[in-house]
Scaffold this motif. Sequence first.
Motif, short mmCIF file in Angstrom:
data_model
loop_
_atom_site.label_atom_id
_atom_site.label_comp_id
_atom_site.label_asym_id
_atom_site.label_seq_id
_atom_site.Cartn_x
_atom_site.Cartn_y
_atom_site.Cartn_z
N ARG A 1 0.89 -1.23 0.12
CA ARG A 1 0.16 0.17 0.15
C ARG A 1 0.95 1.16 -0.09
O ARG A 1 0.73 2.12 -0.63
CB ARG A 1 -0.92 0.08 1.26
N ASP B 1 -5.22 -2.83 -7.01
CA ASP B 1 -5.67 -1.56 -7.71
C ASP B 1 -6.19 -1.84 -8.87
O ASP B 1 -7.05 -1.04 -9.37
CB ASP B 1 -4.45 -0.75 -7.65
N SER C 1 -1.64 4.31 -8.47
CA SER C 1 -2.44 4.33 -7.30
C SER C 1 -2.55 5.60 -6.64
O SER C 1 -2.63 5.63 -5.22
CB SER C 1 -2.12 3.01 -6.19
N ASN D 1 -4.61 7.07 -3.03
CA ASN D 1 -5.54 5.99 -2.96
C ASN D 1 -7.14 6.11 -3.45
O ASN D 1 -7.55 5.21 -3.34
CB ASN D 1 -5.38 5.39 -1.52
N ARG E 1 -8.14 4.10 -6.23
CA ARG E 1 -8.18 2.57 -6.08
C ARG E 1 -9.23 1.91 -6.94
O ARG E 1 -10.16 2.60 -6.98
CB ARG E 1 -8.02 2.21 -4.60
#
Length: 187
Positions: free
Chosen positions: A94, A146, A174, A177, A180
């Motif tokens: 992440r 993603d 990404s 976020n 996403r």
Amino acid sequence: MLKRHIVLVGFMGCGKSTVGPLVAGRLGEPFVDLDREIERTAGMSIREIFAQEGEAGFRRRETESLRDVLARRPHVVAAGGGLVTQAENRRLLREKAATVWLRAPIDELLRRIARSSDRPLIQGDDGMERARRLYREREPLYAEADFHVDATLGPRQVAELIAAWAAQHGGDPSRGNEERITQRITE
Ligand code: S3P
């Protein structure tokens, strides 16, 4: 120019190691196969690591290699099928990567991996049953990626879709976020 790593995730047999170099070639970025990286630093094959250190030892090495690779300039990375099972790996992904799930039906994946002898987790008489169970457990984790791509397509086409997606997002797929899961080709 990639701004983040692109990490290919998905179950054994989905084509990460075949598609990865094709994506890297299209983007003009370096490629690394995490399992080969683990073998290189351990000086042992995956099979030997499992035999000597068990799955726990392999997972420790996998996290170390992931951390090491993600500290480099952005790469296209082919991960092992179990990478996403570890919370620390998911956190690292992440933080530093955009992830792509190469998705295919379990029966197709089983057909592809049935004859492989270098995957310790699915060896033995009940290997295919075990693979089905692992797939069920892992599917929600792969789905956090993603971008999802239909891995039943040919490797070249899969690579083209991933490279187009990365390019579309300015090499930072990404970013922030909120982007996403921007598209799901398979849905
Ligand atoms: C594993 C998958 C393998 C390898 C190891 C464990 C897993 O990689 O990392 O055998 O837990 O699914 P591939 O997905 O490239 O076969």
